[in-house]
Design a protein around this motif. Structure first.
Motif, mmCIF file in Angstrom:
data_model
loop_
_atom_site.group_PDB
_atom_site.id
_atom_site.type_symbol
_atom_site.label_atom_id
_atom_site.label_comp_id
_atom_site.label_asym_id
_atom_site.label_seq_id
_atom_site.Cartn_x
_atom_site.Cartn_y
_atom_site.Cartn_z
ATOM 1 N N LEU A 37 0.708 -0.237 -0.233
ATOM 2 C CA LEU A 37 1.225 1.066 -0.647
ATOM 3 C C LEU A 37 0.077 2.037 -0.914
ATOM 4 O O LEU A 37 0.121 3.205 -0.515
ATOM 5 C CB LEU A 37 2.095 0.917 -1.902
ATOM 6 C CG LEU A 37 2.665 2.206 -2.468
ATOM 7 C CD1 LEU A 37 3.572 2.905 -1.472
ATOM 8 C CD2 LEU A 37 3.412 1.917 -3.760
ATOM 9 N N GLY A 38 -0.973 1.557 -1.554
ATOM 10 C CA GLY A 38 -2.140 2.390 -1.823
ATOM 11 C C GLY A 38 -2.813 2.873 -0.551
ATOM 12 O O GLY A 38 -3.294 4.009 -0.483
ATOM 13 N N GLN A 39 -2.831 2.030 0.471
ATOM 14 C CA GLN A 39 -3.435 2.445 1.737
ATOM 15 C C GLN A 39 -2.609 3.542 2.407
ATOM 16 O O GLN A 39 -3.160 4.461 3.002
ATOM 17 C CB GLN A 39 -3.610 1.248 2.660
ATOM 18 C CG GLN A 39 -4.733 0.347 2.167
ATOM 19 C CD GLN A 39 -4.900 -0.883 3.019
ATOM 20 O OE1 GLN A 39 -3.937 -1.457 3.516
ATOM 21 N NE2 GLN A 39 -6.142 -1.283 3.210
ATOM 22 N N TRP A 40 -1.293 3.449 2.297
ATOM 23 C CA TRP A 40 -0.449 4.528 2.829
ATOM 24 C C TRP A 40 -0.671 5.810 2.036
ATOM 25 O O TRP A 40 -0.754 6.897 2.597
ATOM 26 C CB TRP A 40 1.034 4.141 2.774
ATOM 27 C CG TRP A 40 1.444 3.233 3.885
ATOM 28 C CD1 TRP A 40 1.704 1.902 3.794
ATOM 29 C CD2 TRP A 40 1.652 3.581 5.259
ATOM 30 N NE1 TRP A 40 2.047 1.408 5.023
ATOM 31 C CE2 TRP A 40 2.027 2.413 5.938
ATOM 32 C CE3 TRP A 40 1.540 4.768 5.972
ATOM 33 C CZ2 TRP A 40 2.296 2.399 7.301
ATOM 34 C CZ3 TRP A 40 1.819 4.749 7.330
ATOM 35 C CH2 TRP A 40 2.185 3.570 7.981
ATOM 36 N N ALA A 41 -0.757 5.692 0.704
ATOM 37 C CA ALA A 41 -0.887 6.866 -0.153
ATOM 38 C C ALA A 41 -2.206 7.604 0.060
ATOM 39 O O ALA A 41 -2.288 8.814 -0.135
ATOM 40 C CB ALA A 41 -0.746 6.464 -1.620
ATOM 41 N N THR A 42 -3.252 6.894 0.466
ATOM 42 C CA THR A 42 -4.560 7.527 0.681
ATOM 43 C C THR A 42 -4.803 7.855 2.148
ATOM 44 O O THR A 42 -5.927 8.164 2.532
ATOM 45 C CB THR A 42 -5.693 6.614 0.181
ATOM 46 O OG1 THR A 42 -5.649 5.381 0.890
ATOM 47 C CG2 THR A 42 -5.593 6.375 -1.313
ATOM 48 N N ASP A 43 -3.750 7.785 2.962
ATOM 49 C CA ASP A 43 -3.837 8.081 4.403
ATOM 50 C C ASP A 43 -4.770 7.146 5.158
ATOM 51 O O ASP A 43 -5.334 7.523 6.184
ATOM 52 C CB ASP A 43 -4.263 9.532 4.656
ATOM 53 C CG ASP A 43 -3.140 10.522 4.450
ATOM 54 O OD1 ASP A 43 -1.967 10.111 4.542
ATOM 55 O OD2 ASP A 43 -3.425 11.701 4.209
ATOM 56 N N ARG A 46 -2.661 5.913 9.517
ATOM 57 C CA ARG A 46 -2.235 7.178 10.092
ATOM 58 C C ARG A 46 -1.775 6.960 11.511
ATOM 59 O O ARG A 46 -2.351 6.169 12.234
ATOM 60 C CB ARG A 46 -3.376 8.186 10.106
ATOM 61 C CG ARG A 46 -3.844 8.534 8.696
ATOM 62 C CD ARG A 46 -4.844 9.590 8.744
ATOM 63 N NE ARG A 46 -4.148 10.811 9.184
ATOM 64 C CZ ARG A 46 -4.640 12.008 9.065
ATOM 65 N NH1 ARG A 46 -5.817 12.181 8.553
ATOM 66 N NH2 ARG A 46 -3.967 13.055 9.468
#
Length: 63
Positions: A37-43, A46
């Motif tokens: 989730l953190g990787q998605w939130a920090t882009d 992509r």
């Protein structure tokens, strides 16, 4: 009885049984779920943008 499928955790690769007992499936743990989730939130994940199309500079009258 049919065995439930086994998948690999997308974060760490650990084997995860795909059934109701696997609370965080497809992840092996809450930690892996939150890391993803953190990787998605920090882009970090992509979808690549398409190359911009070359616009035809001719006017409609020039065709």
């Amino acid at each position: 009885m049919i065995k439930p499928p086994v998948v690999n955790c997308p974060q760490c690769g650990e084997a995860v049984v795909w059934d109701k007992s696997s609370k965080f499936r497809p992840f092996c743990s809450e930690r892996c779920k939150l890391l993803d989730l953190g990787q998605w939130a920090t882009d970090s994940y992509r979808v690549p943008e398409e190359e911009p199309r070359q616009e035809d500079s001719r006017s409609p009258d020039e065709y």
